[in-house]
Design an enzyme around this catalytic site. Structure first.
Site, PDB file in Angstrom:
ATOM      1  N   LYS A  85     -45.165  15.820  39.550  1.00 21.95           N
ATOM      2  CA  LYS A  85     -44.233  15.991  40.661  1.00 21.95           C
ATOM      3  C   LYS A  85     -43.091  14.997  40.526  1.00 21.95           C
ATOM      4  O   LYS A  85     -43.316  13.835  40.153  1.00 21.95           O
ATOM      5  CB  LYS A  85     -44.971  15.802  41.992  1.00 21.95           C
ATOM      6  N   SER A 163     -43.325  19.606  50.252  1.00 17.73           N
ATOM      7  CA  SER A 163     -42.447  19.120  49.202  1.00 17.73           C
ATOM      8  C   SER A 163     -42.926  19.420  47.786  1.00 17.73           C
ATOM      9  O   SER A 163     -42.178  19.193  46.816  1.00 17.73           O
ATOM     10  CB  SER A 163     -42.265  17.598  49.348  1.00 17.73           C
ATOM     11  N   SER A 187     -47.322  18.838  52.523  1.00 20.33           N
ATOM     12  CA  SER A 187     -46.528  19.100  51.322  1.00 20.33           C
ATOM     13  C   SER A 187     -47.263  19.802  50.189  1.00 20.33           C
ATOM     14  O   SER A 187     -46.626  20.255  49.239  1.00 20.33           O
ATOM     15  CB  SER A 187     -45.924  17.794  50.789  1.00 20.33           C
TER      16      SER A 187
END
Length: 498
Positions: A85, A163, A187
């Site tokens: 990520k 996210s 997220s």
């Protein structure tokens, strides 16, 4: 076989890799080819690192040959491709955190990797690059002005959630078999729900490299995304650092109850949980259903018809499986909204940016969060933490009366790109809470939760439910998700972008 690799589950790929019928290089090359063809249109990866991936895959192969004990001894994710990520640091790889403030020469090139990156490497995963995240991970959507925008594989005019939006897109579109993410207010679960895959937020303290205990208020934990429940459990196993006797190695004193090695996979595979004597127990679970949200007393929260239909589909399936299903009304708490906003802003205040020129490059929402956060008095933060701790105790007590509690995953269908107000931060924050009102309260309470798709709308968009567990209740959530998957067969569906 190569043409069909992305059709296989991560667990099937793992088995073929262990058997020596596939090599890490073959698998990495296949997925890198898919990323090269599709990423420009989907924005799953902010950067791809093919040379490093091939070097890593070749290293795994050499290490296995030299060690002589075969790939089975090299980690539960040996040879499986994944992605970092864009909020995580990998040594030597530029990190931009989805922000123009870290673009170009301002990108962070760290000398050492974050712990979660090291853990996934130790488990044998091969990183193919960095999955897209919104600016500094704060929004519940992944449309950073720094680019790229993560587009929903079911309809590229829609957002992927956030996210961990890039991770969800990569999994849903067959660019990765599974992907790790992080979850501070939803997220992992939000993009998983928007993209029609499975997303698990572990209990606070379970995953040592992303336990939540290092973040203000204990909000942010690391968790897996995958197309199937079993693959989700497999990646969870890989995110756990275990001692030689199979226990999870926790560096901190607080930890969630953790299963024996392989128990998460067993629950996901059979839809069963282990009894006190180690036997497999399916039986009936006691499940509660609610649409109550911690935000109800602060914002106008509306559950759309599509969200209710997805909830009804999930509840009907659970009822048909023989589970005891009851209604649940959560206790209202008017302190939650103000306290969470204070905590979220205070967390933003610690972003290591002080140069006014770089602060001006931030998006309005992020600049607002940081600016407001740096004005929060210590007493206000202490009062907010106290209120949220009291909320946690009450919510844990309510949830713990049941084996699981079911809510809608999202209040609305995946939102059109640009739907969240780009100029008015206050309105933007409100929209995020209205889109996903059932997620952040579980970060506050530290409870485990998993989102799974239960139906597709007439427009072909995935909608699903969230299953909430007791503290340390991941095996029960995986068992229930596996049972739902056996009936609903969501992994058989493929988006147009596939």
């Amino acid at each position: 076989m190569d043409d069909a690799l992305h059709e296989m589950t991560a667990t099937r790929l793992r088995d073929l890799l262990r058997a020596g019928e596939l090599t890490p290089t073959e698998v990495a090359d296949h997925y890198l080819s898919r990323i090269e063809r599709a990423n420009d249109g989907l924005g799953a990866f902010v950067s791809v690192t093919p040379e490093a991936a091939r070097e890593r895959a070749a290293h795994l192969e050499r290490d296995t040959r030299d060690g002589g004990d075969g790939p089975a001894g090299r980690g539960v994710l040996w040879g499986l491709p994944g992605g970092d990520k864009d909020l995580w640091l990998r040594a030597g790889v530029p990190a931009r955190f989805g922000s123009r403030a870290f673009a170009g020469e301002d990108a962070v090139v760290a000398p050492v990797s974050d712990e979660i990156v090291d853990v996934l490497d130790a488990a044998g995963m091969v990183s193919l690059g960095r999955t897209t995240a919104p600016e500094l991970g704060f929004p519940a959507y992944t449309e950073p002005l720094a680019g790229p925008v993560a587009r929903n594989p079911w309809d590229p005019s829609l957002g992927a959630g956030g996210s961990s939006g890039g991770a969800a897109v990569a999994v849903a579109a067959g660019l990765l078999p599974c992907a790790p993410g992080s979850d501070g207010g939803g997220s992992v679960r939000i993009p998983a729900a928007a993209c029609g895959v499975v997303g698990l937020k572990p209990s606070r303290g379970l995953v040592p490299a992303g336990s939540g205990q290092e973040s203000l208020g204990g909000l942010v934990v690391d968790g897996p995304l995958a197309r199937t429940t079993e693959d989700t459990a497999l990646l969870l196993e890989g995110m756990l650092t275990r001692t030689p006797d199979g226990r999870v190695a926790h560096p901190l004193t607080l930890r969630a109850p953790s299963a024996r090695a392989g128990e998460y996979l067993a629950a996901a595979r059979r839809g069963e949980v282990a009894g006190s004597g180690g036997e497999d127990v399916q039986g009936r679970f006691r499940v509660a259903v609610t649409t109550d949200s911690a935000w109800d007393d602060f914002y106008a929260i509306t559950t759309s018809d599509e969200a209710r239909a997805a909830l009804d589909a999930g509840v009907a399936t659970l009822t048909g499986l023989g589970h005891e299903v009851d209604g649940l009304s959560l206790e209202p708490d008017p302190t939650y909204g103000p306290a969470f906003r204070t905590l979220w802003m205070a967390g933003a205040s610690a972003v290591p940016l002080d140069d006014p020129a770089r602060l001006d490059r931030l998006e309005p929402l992020t600049r607002w969060l940081i600016g407001r956060g740096r004005q929060v008095p210590a007493r206000e933060l202490a009062e907010a933490l106290r209120a949220l701790t009291a909320f946690e105790r009450r919510l844990v007590a309510q949830v713990s009366r049941f084996d699981a509690v079911v809510t809608p995953a999202l209040a609305m269908t995946p939102r059109p790109l640009g739907w969240f107000d780009p100029e008015d931060p206050e309105r933007n924050f409100e929209q995020q809470c209205q889109y996903t009102p059932w997620t952040s309260m579980l970060n506050v309470a530290g409870l485990p939760a998993i989102t799974v798709p239960t139906r597709w709308t007439d427009d072909g968009l995935p909608m699903g439910v969230q299953l909430i567990g007791r503290p340390g209740g991941e095996t029960t959530l995986l068992a229930l998700a596996a049972q739902l998957e056996d009936r609903l067969r969501w992994a058989d569906r493929r988006p147009p972008a596939w």
